[in-house]
Design a protein around this motif. Structure first.
Motif, PDB file in Angstrom:
ATOM      1  N   ALA A  52       0.826  -1.213   0.000  1.00  0.00           N
ATOM      2  CA  ALA A  52       0.000   0.000   0.000  1.00  0.00           C
ATOM      3  C   ALA A  52       0.859   1.262   0.000  1.00  0.00           C
ATOM      4  O   ALA A  52       0.565   2.235  -0.706  1.00  0.00           O
ATOM      5  CB  ALA A  52      -0.934  -0.001   1.202  1.00  0.00           C
ATOM      6  N   HIS A 102      -8.502   5.628   1.631  1.00  0.00           N
ATOM      7  CA  HIS A 102      -8.575   4.467   0.745  1.00  0.00           C
ATOM      8  C   HIS A 102      -9.451   3.389   1.370  1.00  0.00           C
ATOM      9  O   HIS A 102      -9.404   3.158   2.578  1.00  0.00           O
ATOM     10  CB  HIS A 102      -7.179   3.917   0.469  1.00  0.00           C
ATOM     11  N   SER A 118       2.723   1.749  -3.358  1.00  0.00           N
ATOM     12  CA  SER A 118       1.755   2.071  -4.405  1.00  0.00           C
ATOM     13  C   SER A 118       1.271   3.511  -4.284  1.00  0.00           C
ATOM     14  O   SER A 118       1.030   4.183  -5.292  1.00  0.00           O
ATOM     15  CB  SER A 118       0.552   1.126  -4.327  1.00  0.00           C
ATOM     16  N   SER A 119       1.139   3.982  -3.055  1.00  0.00           N
ATOM     17  CA  SER A 119       0.591   5.325  -2.820  1.00  0.00           C
ATOM     18  C   SER A 119       1.660   6.408  -2.786  1.00  0.00           C
ATOM     19  O   SER A 119       1.420   7.528  -3.230  1.00  0.00           O
ATOM     20  CB  SER A 119      -0.184   5.357  -1.495  1.00  0.00           C
ATOM     21  N   SER A 155      -1.995   1.772   7.264  1.00  0.00           N
ATOM     22  CA  SER A 155      -1.803   2.308   5.910  1.00  0.00           C
ATOM     23  C   SER A 155      -2.722   3.500   5.662  1.00  0.00           C
ATOM     24  O   SER A 155      -2.316   4.479   5.031  1.00  0.00           O
ATOM     25  CB  SER A 155      -2.081   1.211   4.871  1.00  0.00           C
ATOM     26  N   THR A 172       9.723   5.949   2.082  1.00  0.00           N
ATOM     27  CA  THR A 172       8.763   4.844   2.006  1.00  0.00           C
ATOM     28  C   THR A 172       9.304   3.600   2.707  1.00  0.00           C
ATOM     29  O   THR A 172       8.547   2.856   3.339  1.00  0.00           O
ATOM     30  CB  THR A 172       8.423   4.524   0.543  1.00  0.00           C
ATOM     31  N   SER A 194      -2.396   5.994  -9.506  1.00  0.00           N
ATOM     32  CA  SER A 194      -3.320   5.361  -8.550  1.00  0.00           C
ATOM     33  C   SER A 194      -3.319   3.869  -8.726  1.00  0.00           C
ATOM     34  O   SER A 194      -3.148   3.348  -9.822  1.00  0.00           O
ATOM     35  CB  SER A 194      -4.731   5.916  -8.752  1.00  0.00           C
ATOM     36  N   TRP A 233       5.922  12.926   0.950  1.00  0.00           N
ATOM     37  CA  TRP A 233       5.071  13.070  -0.226  1.00  0.00           C
ATOM     38  C   TRP A 233       5.887  13.551  -1.413  1.00  0.00           C
ATOM     39  O   TRP A 233       6.606  14.540  -1.340  1.00  0.00           O
ATOM     40  CB  TRP A 233       3.953  14.059   0.072  1.00  0.00           C
ATOM     41  N   VAL A 293      -1.195   7.105   4.591  1.00  0.00           N
ATOM     42  CA  VAL A 293      -1.465   7.625   3.251  1.00  0.00           C
ATOM     43  C   VAL A 293      -2.215   8.951   3.322  1.00  0.00           C
ATOM     44  O   VAL A 293      -1.924   9.891   2.566  1.00  0.00           O
ATOM     45  CB  VAL A 293      -2.259   6.594   2.420  1.00  0.00           C
ATOM     46  N   ASP A 303       1.809  12.948  -6.853  1.00  0.00           N
ATOM     47  CA  ASP A 303       0.658  12.046  -6.907  1.00  0.00           C
ATOM     48  C   ASP A 303       0.962  10.903  -7.858  1.00  0.00           C
ATOM     49  O   ASP A 303       0.714  11.013  -9.060  1.00  0.00           O
ATOM     50  CB  ASP A 303      -0.587  12.805  -7.377  1.00  0.00           C
TER      51      ASP A 303
END
Length: 320
Positions: free
Chosen positions: A94, A293, A97-98, A143, A105, A163, A157, A147, A160
């Motif tokens: 998760a 999410h 991916s985000s 998660s 990360t 998705s 961050w 997120v 973006d």
């Protein structure tokens, strides 16, 4: 999540230091509520086939969560059967991916995996009087918080990224290809992955867990497709597995793990799978309002509710 048989646990623990590796491998299978070693290996292979980042972060999350459980002296039977690793696995996927593949990360995955182990214990204590288990709630909580909060921190961050799920809402029409893609994508989306061949490998892994498991997984996938179509969900999202993965988990949980193998229980399991499909849309709308999410919340809530109702429904009974 199912526990391993006592004799299996003793055999695993007798093979130290390989017990840690075996427990971690079983953690991958426990995402689908299966403690079988071959199932865990098959799912791990599928994750690496989907992309090295998914494979790496899933592995990292699983290893850290399992190691944390050992360090905190969690009950060995739960560790050996993979019950301490699966939330970390999903958290790693998760987050990458985000948030993308960045140094932050990795740090968050380690921290998140540790938190999953702590939440597993806390939720296990709270839910035990009701005969329920945490399922994937630790993953969803950890998660989800990370997120949602990530855009507030510049070192976390980085824009973006693409998705996990398509946001297409248009109706493109059904084709045979989109139909069978949907069937397998419902399996892979349990791990937040949109890939029919990854879903196929995972379905093979579930077949290694037993006929009953793979049949309920397949039934849940089909029911998720049918229920979403009957409700008028966008074809593109159905084909991507967005509406069906929770149905797969509910069908496995109720049909092959927590409920006895009877016709009434089978009907109850499939009913729960259909309910989770509708709940997926509702919760997605709720989470979208604050950038959250859905993850596997529909599976968790549906399974908790239907299991909590069983003691007052005489025709139904739990396994064991």
């Amino acid at each position: 999540m199912p526990l391993a048989e006592p004799e299996v646990v003793r055999r695993l623990e007798s093979r130290q230091p390989s017990a840690y590796v075996l427990a971690s491998l079983r953690g991958f299978g426990q995402v689908d509520l299966q403690p079988g070693l071959l199932t865990g290996v098959a799912i791990l292979v599928a994750l690496w086939v989907s992309g090295w980042q998914n494979g790496l972060f899933a592995t990292l999350g699983t290893l850290i969560a399992t190691a944390t459980a050992y360090a905190l002296a969690v009950e060995r039977s739960g560790i050996a059967s993979g019950l301490q690793g699966y939330a970390g696995c999903l958290t790693g996927i998760a987050l990458v991916s985000s948030l993308g593949n960045h140094p932050a990360t990795y740090v968050l995955t380690v921290f998140g995996a540790v938190m999953c182990t702590l939440l597993m214990a806390a939720l296990g204590t709270l839910l035990k009087p009701y005969g329920l288990t945490p399922l994937t709630a630790p993953f969803c909580l950890v998660s989800g918080v990370m997120v949602v909060g990530a855009p507030s921190f510049s070192r976390v961050w980085h824009g973006d990224p693409a998705s996990v799920a398509s946001t297409t809402t248009g109706e493109t029409g059904w084709t045979w290809t989109s139909l069978w893609h949907a069937f397998f994508n419902n399996i892979s989306q349990v791990f937040l992955i949109d890939s029919w061949y990854v879903g196929l490998i995972m379905l093979v892994g579930l077949a290694l867990a037993g006929l009953r498991v793979v049949l309920y997984a397949a039934a849940g996938s089909v029911l998720g497709i049918v229920a979403a179509w009957l409700l008028g969900a966008p074809t593109a999202l159905i084909a991507n597995g967005i509406y069906g993965y929770n149905a797969v988990l509910v069908a496995i949980a109720l049909g092959a793990v927590f409920m006895a193998n009877t016709p009434w229980n089978a009907a109850y399991a499939l009913f729960g799978a259909a309910v989770s499909t509708g709940l997926t849309a509702s919760l997605t709308s709720v989470f979208k309002t604050f950038g959250g999410h859905t993850f596997t919340w529909p599976f968790i809530l549906t399974t908790w509710v239907v299991l909590a109702a069983v003691p007052l429904l005489p025709r139904l009974r739990r396994s064991g």
